[in-house]
Design a protein around this motif. Structure first.
Motif, PDB file in Angstrom:
ATOM      1  N   SER A  32      52.776  57.306  21.772  1.00 17.45           N
ATOM      2  CA  SER A  32      53.685  57.836  20.751  1.00 17.45           C
ATOM      3  C   SER A  32      54.909  58.501  21.379  1.00 17.45           C
ATOM      4  CB  SER A  32      52.958  58.837  19.855  1.00 17.45           C
ATOM      5  OG  SER A  32      52.545  59.969  20.607  1.00 17.45           O
ATOM      6  N   LYS A  33      54.838  58.793  22.692  1.00 20.79           N
ATOM      7  CA  LYS A  33      55.954  59.441  23.384  1.00 20.79           C
ATOM      8  C   LYS A  33      56.825  58.460  24.143  1.00 20.79           C
ATOM      9  CE  LYS A  33      53.735  63.954  23.844  1.00 20.79           C
ATOM     10  NZ  LYS A  33      53.479  65.091  24.753  1.00 20.79           N
ATOM     11  N   ILE A  34      56.551  57.173  23.995  1.00 16.52           N
ATOM     12  CA  ILE A  34      57.350  56.148  24.673  1.00 16.52           C
ATOM     13  C   ILE A  34      58.424  55.645  23.717  1.00 16.52           C
ATOM     14  CG2 ILE A  34      57.309  53.847  25.717  1.00 16.52           C
ATOM     15  CD1 ILE A  34      54.406  54.533  26.600  1.00 16.52           C
ATOM     16  N   GLY A  35      59.665  55.637  24.193  1.00 14.73           N
ATOM     17  CA  GLY A  35      60.774  55.241  23.320  1.00 14.73           C
ATOM     18  C   GLY A  35      61.369  53.896  23.633  1.00 14.73           C
ATOM     19  N   THR A  71      52.097  38.473  31.538  1.00  9.88           N
ATOM     20  CA  THR A  71      51.085  39.342  30.926  1.00  9.88           C
ATOM     21  C   THR A  71      51.674  40.600  30.309  1.00  9.88           C
ATOM     22  OG1 THR A  71      50.620  40.570  32.982  1.00  9.88           O
ATOM     23  CG2 THR A  71      49.402  38.516  32.620  1.00  9.88           C
ATOM     24  N   ILE A  72      52.989  40.763  30.383  1.00 12.18           N
ATOM     25  CA  ILE A  72      53.624  41.958  29.786  1.00 12.18           C
ATOM     26  C   ILE A  72      53.336  42.057  28.288  1.00 12.18           C
ATOM     27  CG2 ILE A  72      55.830  43.080  29.281  1.00 12.18           C
ATOM     28  CD1 ILE A  72      56.821  42.030  32.012  1.00 12.18           C
ATOM     29  N   PRO A  73      53.483  40.968  27.502  1.00 13.51           N
ATOM     30  CA  PRO A  73      53.152  41.079  26.074  1.00 13.51           C
ATOM     31  C   PRO A  73      51.697  41.474  25.834  1.00 13.51           C
ATOM     32  CG  PRO A  73      54.432  39.086  26.504  1.00 13.51           C
ATOM     33  CD  PRO A  73      54.055  39.630  27.832  1.00 13.51           C
ATOM     34  N   LEU A  74      50.781  40.981  26.672  1.00 16.27           N
ATOM     35  CA  LEU A  74      49.360  41.335  26.534  1.00 16.27           C
ATOM     36  C   LEU A  74      49.148  42.826  26.798  1.00 16.27           C
ATOM     37  CD1 LEU A  74      46.398  40.478  26.158  1.00 16.27           C
ATOM     38  CD2 LEU A  74      46.325  39.959  28.619  1.00 16.27           C
ATOM     39  N   PHE A  75      49.810  43.355  27.813  1.00 13.61           N
ATOM     40  CA  PHE A  75      49.721  44.787  28.119  1.00 13.61           C
ATOM     41  C   PHE A  75      50.191  45.617  26.924  1.00 13.61           C
ATOM     42  CE2 PHE A  75      51.531  48.788  29.535  1.00 13.61           C
ATOM     43  CZ  PHE A  75      50.613  49.270  30.451  1.00 13.61           C
ATOM     44  N   ILE A  76      51.337  45.268  26.382  1.00 12.62           N
ATOM     45  CA  ILE A  76      51.892  46.019  25.249  1.00 12.62           C
ATOM     46  C   ILE A  76      50.971  45.917  24.043  1.00 12.62           C
ATOM     47  CG2 ILE A  76      53.837  46.126  23.634  1.00 12.62           C
ATOM     48  CD1 ILE A  76      55.645  45.262  25.976  1.00 12.62           C
ATOM     49  N   GLN A  77      50.396  44.738  23.827  1.00  4.58           N
ATOM     50  CA  GLN A  77      49.454  44.557  22.714  1.00  4.58           C
ATOM     51  C   GLN A  77      48.208  45.424  22.910  1.00  4.58           C
ATOM     52  OE1 GLN A  77      48.267  40.468  22.029  1.00  4.58           O
ATOM     53  NE2 GLN A  77      46.471  41.084  20.874  1.00  4.58           N
ATOM     54  N   ASN A  78      47.691  45.478  24.138  1.00  4.80           N
ATOM     55  CA  ASN A  78      46.517  46.306  24.420  1.00  4.80           C
ATOM     56  C   ASN A  78      46.806  47.785  24.172  1.00  4.80           C
ATOM     57  OD1 ASN A  78      45.049  44.071  25.164  1.00  4.80           O
ATOM     58  ND2 ASN A  78      45.332  44.361  27.357  1.00  4.80           N
ATOM     59  N   VAL A  79      48.013  48.200  24.477  1.00  2.00           N
ATOM     60  CA  VAL A  79      48.394  49.609  24.308  1.00  2.00           C
ATOM     61  C   VAL A  79      48.596  49.965  22.845  1.00  2.00           C
ATOM     62  CG1 VAL A  79      50.251  51.273  24.720  1.00  2.00           C
ATOM     63  CG2 VAL A  79      49.369  49.888  26.617  1.00  2.00           C
ATOM     64  N   TYR A  80      49.263  49.116  22.102  1.00  2.00           N
ATOM     65  CA  TYR A  80      49.692  49.486  20.743  1.00  2.00           C
ATOM     66  C   TYR A  80      48.833  48.889  19.632  1.00  2.00           C
ATOM     67  CZ  TYR A  80      53.777  51.798  22.595  1.00  2.00           C
ATOM     68  OH  TYR A  80      54.602  52.671  23.266  1.00  2.00           O
ATOM     69  N   GLY A  81      48.168  47.775  19.904  1.00  2.00           N
ATOM     70  CA  GLY A  81      47.377  47.164  18.841  1.00  2.00           C
ATOM     71  C   GLY A  81      48.241  46.855  17.632  1.00  2.00           C
ATOM     72  N   LEU A 141      46.748  53.165  34.743  1.00  2.00           N
ATOM     73  CA  LEU A 141      48.102  53.110  34.186  1.00  2.00           C
ATOM     74  C   LEU A 141      48.047  52.760  32.708  1.00  2.00           C
ATOM     75  CD1 LEU A 141      51.235  52.980  34.439  1.00  2.00           C
ATOM     76  CD2 LEU A 141      50.951  50.567  35.058  1.00  2.00           C
ATOM     77  N   GLU A 142      47.260  51.741  32.353  1.00  2.00           N
ATOM     78  CA  GLU A 142      47.166  51.348  30.943  1.00  2.00           C
ATOM     79  C   GLU A 142      46.553  52.472  30.107  1.00  2.00           C
ATOM     80  OE1 GLU A 142      44.713  47.938  28.585  1.00  2.00           O
ATOM     81  OE2 GLU A 142      46.198  47.207  30.032  1.00  2.00           O
ATOM     82  N   PHE A 143      45.578  53.180  30.654  1.00  2.00           N
ATOM     83  CA  PHE A 143      44.952  54.310  29.969  1.00  2.00           C
ATOM     84  C   PHE A 143      45.992  55.385  29.644  1.00  2.00           C
ATOM     85  CE2 PHE A 143      43.194  58.605  30.371  1.00  2.00           C
ATOM     86  CZ  PHE A 143      42.153  58.586  29.445  1.00  2.00           C
ATOM     87  N   ILE A 144      46.827  55.729  30.638  1.00  2.00           N
ATOM     88  CA  ILE A 144      47.846  56.770  30.450  1.00  2.00           C
ATOM     89  C   ILE A 144      48.895  56.332  29.435  1.00  2.00           C
ATOM     90  CG2 ILE A 144      49.812  57.906  31.590  1.00  2.00           C
ATOM     91  CD1 ILE A 144      47.251  59.326  32.178  1.00  2.00           C
ATOM     92  N   ILE A 145      49.380  55.101  29.559  1.00  6.90           N
ATOM     93  CA  ILE A 145      50.401  54.606  28.628  1.00  6.90           C
ATOM     94  C   ILE A 145      49.847  54.595  27.198  1.00  6.90           C
ATOM     95  CG2 ILE A 145      51.878  52.657  28.011  1.00  6.90           C
ATOM     96  CD1 ILE A 145      52.698  54.108  30.571  1.00  6.90           C
TER      97      ILE A 145
END
Length: 560
Positions: free
Chosen positions: A134-137, A160-170, A125-129
């Motif tokens: 760039s397509k997530i609004g 852990t939601i903020p950590l997930f978002i940080q891992n995705v977007y850096g 899931l994290e890989f796909i997100i």
């Protein structure tokens, strides 16, 4: 299309109500936002309209499978593409394949529903997100009160939601985040805003948080459970053939969900229990029977009701006293969403006050228990002693790699609370999120990388492959997911999701005491909130006025 045109086209409403439009405009301006609206007040319309207006993907983080299914169904009925990434679509092999298919075409789903536990444990899931970031609004955190460690509904994985978002977007720009809930006390609000970077000016509170079609009654105190059962029997007979939720809040004992449902079934009532020990499929079946009217009465813990939108629930009974005024408010809000009169009854005896206090106090972990959990669950000495079935590889203490699997990451458990605290304090270092064994994949294209990985470990253990290939666990998982996404490999059986980590420091006595103090402060806060509810009950005030005063809200007279 304008926001109102979207509202009309997809949802059939001519105009927005309350603060819906304000929040939508704020989100579309790129601002993280917190929205407090009453249960049944139309919170979902906010992210649905805003999400469609972005023209991109909306990620909805939701705590309950049943809630996801309801929202999924309503969007699908409007011919809006949506995917719920959970067990409702099949086992994990099926989920991987459906997620890949949904994101492989020219058009991705407009809405993707996931649980916070999925975000914590599912590497694909994290890989796909991340691939499609760039397509997530828009990100949506539904039932956002679950983030707060001070609340009665705290879900560790929400942290852990903020950590997930940080891992995705850096360092890249993150899309706006919307947090939705019915009510928050000041501590909850402050924590949520800090965790998700929401400024005070971007907090929106409904003008009418309590609907005036709810008739709240606190019944006369009784002496024992027998008398209270008589009160309940009279209520159920009075509201015969209506939809009723009876909150017992616990699963065990003679006044728990199961024994109560059994006792009233024997009296001839059409009822069933609902609690966290039921499988997802069992929960969905009960919800569907209740929604259709086939089942009339549900004896439930707080696992039932959060965010569930069944408009014609006529009665809510609190058989065991809730933990706080906020919980009481949220649960009575399950009734009367169709704006027709609904009745809410609170039953109690003096013993119930003691039971609730004891339940709160018993939730506090002693320092010895904290150490035991660390030694048997988080950093087990051996696999044989591991409660959570951690796998380790190396002999050097700080190089051992452990893993949390799906069975470890439950809705609310002590192990996860301690794990996340140690992660925050950097006593735990995450090594990668992905699968445990590579042998769940077959070659589909004579891939050289596939053969290299197969040769690196006889049993296909990812940690061993990483070590043999001199790669990080994170990189090995990324390579696997890339091959899978390109159809170079295919799943031959259900994969096992794991979160790999190292324990870089031992749990000291000082840290155990520090964690105990933090947990003790939470218990103290919960007790203080409970005593406010006890005072409300004892003073025999008008419940609606008392709740409104405590929450600082107004009653929605004429609200529509």
């Amino acid at each position: 299309m304008t926001n109102r045109e979207i509202l009309k086209k997809y949802f059939g409403h001519e105009s927005f109500k309350d603060i819906q439009e304000e929040v939508i405009v704020n989100l579309l301006a790129g601002n993280n936002s917190l929205c407090l609206m009453p249960t049944g007040g139309g919170k979902s319309i906010i992210y649905q309209v805003a999400g469609l207006q972005t023209g991109k993907i909306t990620i909805v983080i939701s705590p309950l499978l049943a809630l996801m299914k309801q929202q999924h169904k309503r969007l699908e009925e409007q011919a809006i593409s949506v995917l719920s990434y959970n067990s409702s679509i099949g086992d994990l092999k099926t989920q991987y394949n459906k997620l890949r298919k949904a994101f492989s075409g020219a058009e991705q789903p407009k809405f993707l529903f996931v649980s916070p536990e999925k975000m914590l444990s599912d590497g694909y899931l994290e890989f796909i997100i991340k691939k499609y970031r760039s397509k997530i609004g828009l990100f949506v955190v539904d039932e956002a009160h679950c983030i707060s460690q001070w609340g009665h509904t705290f879900r560790p994985s929400y942290k852990t939601i903020p950590l997930f978002i940080q891992n995705v977007y850096g360092a890249d720009k993150v899309p706006p985040i919307l947090c939705l809930t019915a009510t928050l006390n000041p501590l909850d609000k402050a924590e949520i805003c800090e965790e998700l970077n929401i400024e005070d000016k971007n907090t929106f509170i409904s003008h009418h948080l309590l609907r005036n079609n709810l008739h709240l009654s606190i019944l006369e105190q009784v002496d024992n459970n027998t008398e209270k059962k008589d009160q309940l029997t009279e209520i159920l007979n009075r509201h015969h053939d209506q939809k009723i939720i009876v909150y017992t809040h616990i699963k065990a004992r003679d006044y728990g969900t199961r024994e109560m449902a059994k006792a009233f079934q024997e009296k001839g009532f059409n009822c069933h229990h609902f609690d966290a020990d039921m499988s997802d499929n069992e929960k969905l079946a009960i919800l569907e029977q209740f929604e259709s009217g086939e089942l009339k009465i549900v004896f439930a813990t707080s696992a039932f009701g959060m965010g569930i939108d069944i408009p014609d629930i006529r009665v809510v009974v609190h058989y065991l006293i809730p933990e706080s005024i906020e919980q009481y408010y949220q649960e009575v809000g399950r009734a009367g969403r169709d704006k027709q009169p609904a009745h809410c009854y609170l039953l109690f005896s003096e013993t119930n006050f003691k039971i609730r206090r004891d339940l709160i106090k018993k939730s506090l972990l002693k320092t010895k228990r904290i150490k035991d959990i660390f030694e048997t669950s988080i950093k087990p000495v051996s696999n044989a002693n591991s409660i959570l079935k951690k796998k380790n590889e190396d002999n050097t203490s700080n190089d051992k790699v452990y893993s949390l699997s799906k069975i470890d990451i439950r809705e609310d458990n002590s192990e996860m609370v301690i794990f996340l605290y140690l992660l925050k304090k950097r006593f735990i270092q995450l090594e990668g999120k992905g699968i445990q064994f590579f042998d769940c994949f077959d070659d589909n294209s004579n891939s050289a990388l596939y053969n290299l990985m197969k040769g690196a470990s006889i049993n296909g253990m990812i940690t061993r492959i990483a070590r043999k290939l001199n790669k990080s666990i994170q990189q090995v998982n990324h390579d696997i997911f890339t091959m899978f996404n390109h159809d170079e490999i295919k799943l031959n059986r259900v994969p096992i999701n794991v979160l790999n980590y190292k324990v870089v420091s031992e749990l000291t006595d000082d840290l155990s005491s520090e964690l105990h103090d933090v947990l003790n402060l939470r218990v103290k806060n919960r007790l203080e909130n409970f005593e406010k509810l006890v005072e409300l009950i004892r003073q025999k005030e008008n419940p609606i006025q008392a709740v409104s005063k405590h929450l600082g809200i107004t009653v929605a007279f004429g609200y529509s």
